[in-house]
Design a protein around this motif. Sequence first.
Motif, mmCIF file in Angstrom:
data_model
loop_
_atom_site.group_PDB
_atom_site.id
_atom_site.type_symbol
_atom_site.label_atom_id
_atom_site.label_comp_id
_atom_site.label_asym_id
_atom_site.label_seq_id
_atom_site.Cartn_x
_atom_site.Cartn_y
_atom_site.Cartn_z
ATOM 1 N N GLU A 52 0.804 -1.232 0.000
ATOM 2 C CA GLU A 52 0.000 0.000 0.000
ATOM 3 C C GLU A 52 0.832 1.275 0.000
ATOM 4 O O GLU A 52 0.321 2.342 -0.358
ATOM 5 N N TYR A 53 2.105 1.200 0.415
ATOM 6 C CA TYR A 53 2.922 2.408 0.530
ATOM 7 C C TYR A 53 4.044 2.363 -0.487
ATOM 8 O O TYR A 53 4.781 1.374 -0.563
ATOM 9 N N ASN A 54 4.185 3.432 -1.254
ATOM 10 C CA ASN A 54 5.210 3.477 -2.293
ATOM 11 C C ASN A 54 6.127 4.686 -2.152
ATOM 12 O O ASN A 54 6.719 5.132 -3.129
ATOM 13 N N GLY A 55 6.261 5.196 -0.945
ATOM 14 C CA GLY A 55 7.088 6.374 -0.720
ATOM 15 C C GLY A 55 8.418 6.042 -0.074
ATOM 16 O O GLY A 55 8.799 4.876 0.088
ATOM 17 N N ILE A 56 9.120 7.096 0.313
ATOM 18 C CA ILE A 56 10.407 6.954 0.972
ATOM 19 C C ILE A 56 10.182 6.541 2.427
ATOM 20 O O ILE A 56 9.334 7.109 3.122
ATOM 21 N N ILE A 57 10.931 5.568 2.880
ATOM 22 C CA ILE A 57 10.826 5.109 4.263
ATOM 23 C C ILE A 57 11.760 5.972 5.104
ATOM 24 O O ILE A 57 12.933 5.646 5.310
ATOM 25 N N ASP A 58 11.237 7.102 5.565
ATOM 26 C CA ASP A 58 12.073 8.100 6.226
ATOM 27 C C ASP A 58 11.552 8.516 7.593
ATOM 28 O O ASP A 58 12.175 9.336 8.277
ATOM 29 N N GLY A 59 10.410 7.972 8.034
ATOM 30 C CA GLY A 59 9.869 8.323 9.334
ATOM 31 C C GLY A 59 9.088 9.624 9.358
ATOM 32 O O GLY A 59 8.585 10.016 10.412
ATOM 33 N N ALA A 60 8.999 10.311 8.216
ATOM 34 C CA ALA A 60 8.203 11.538 8.131
ATOM 35 C C ALA A 60 6.771 11.142 7.781
ATOM 36 O O ALA A 60 6.476 10.780 6.643
ATOM 37 N N TRP A 61 5.884 11.212 8.766
ATOM 38 C CA TRP A 61 4.514 10.716 8.579
ATOM 39 C C TRP A 61 3.639 11.832 8.011
ATOM 40 O O TRP A 61 3.252 12.764 8.714
#
Length: 485
Positions: A52-61
């Motif tokens: 479901e998630y295709n973004g950067i895994i950076d902790g910025a919610w």
Amino acid sequence: MRFLAASLYAFGAMTCPAQAFTASELQQEFDARLLTPSEKRFLQAALAFSGEYNGIIDGAWGSGSQRALERHLANTVNNFNGIVPNWAIVVIAGIYADVFRAGGWEEKYFPALDVSLLVPTSQIRPGQVSQIFSNWNHTESSLGYSLTRGDASQVARLHQFTVDRARPGSEPYLLRRADVWVTSAQTADGLTLYTRSDYRRGGWSTIMLSAAQVDKGVFAAVSGSIRPGSAPPIYLPEGKLSRGWALAQAMLNEGSAPKPKPAASPVPAQPAADDTAPTDQDSGSSSGTGFVVSSAGDVLTNAHVIADCRSVTIDAVPMTVVASDGTFDLALLRSASLAGQPIASFSPNPAMLNSDVTVAGFPLNGLLDGLNVTRGAVTSLKGLKGDPNRMQISAPVQPGNSGGPVLDSAGKIVGVVVSKLDAKVVQDAIGDIPQNVNFAIRGEIAKLFLAQNSVSPTVEAGTGALPPEQLAQTAASFTKLIICD
């Protein structure tokens, strides 16, 4: 490029103090501001693995992370109303913590590239030997890694290669900056190609990923994890999520404690456990059904099918009981002899009310020979007395069907047969005989049980309804007769 292979190293576990969710807080609405950056990063990775998630895994919610969370719950929780409770994120975190442990997933730093990314350290093998690339393959999916270091001309060739592989009529994604190039394309044969080049320490470090559409989740997790330099680990730290998961499990275990049986009841308090078919009255053996769920030879069945067995066999081969959960009534068996056999694929979506289902199994073994297939529909999304872990189906089942697969019209698993209503008790109570009131453990619960026991269930979306004959062939390929002695 052996120097790249030698550059793998493990990050140590890190902890950060945080208070746990209380039981009442588990019911409250999720607020990402209560989580640490490490917890939010792990939750993003979990949602990427879910597809479901295709973004950067950076902790910025942000809004993208929140929408991915809501899409995931809409696909997995019945009657989801758009409000995300804390218990939902706790369960997601707990499930994917097991997925991380099973695969040995770690954010690895490659000093030769000066780049970090997720790597399944216990599920990876060397790929094809190349003079240019260091190639690696994920053993549990179609995901492939290719890593290299080169100059600007090489970067241009690699990204043009990705563009040239794009499916006719499709537009590849392009990002061109002074220090990073990204190209992503869908190919005609159903692969996703992703090429990323970062300018690091006077040269270009390139990572190329490829995977089939069915593995879009693992692909999204790895591509979203790529970071220049040494990145912090992606893991579930000690905190609200991990402690909340422990609390939820403890509450579940407490809820499974035996309850005093009422003195009298007009209907059975639970579906009758009469599903294990006797096979030999002299020896006391019985039978049930299971189905293969992993290439390692794991078989899923009901816990009551293998309860009190001195030995359990499939195709005359002894099976090891890996796990058994009385709360869910599920058990996991394993034998290397079943490794490499066809495995069942789970539907990514819950079964819908009134959708067609097919049940496969070995009822009344010894009286009926061979695989038995029946058809019906999902008649209720809950079990007896509103049990949320089960659903009601009209497909006929008999003793011995327990543990068998419930397939949707596309041949994907949406449930596990568990029991039938005790018709005699109901007739004595109300004077009428219930017809085809049978129950199955929901597919989402089965996937949760597998993940909790380090088995990553194969999840595939169906491509359309299969002819009934093909459905039977599909079920026959992975459904097994279980003998309990």
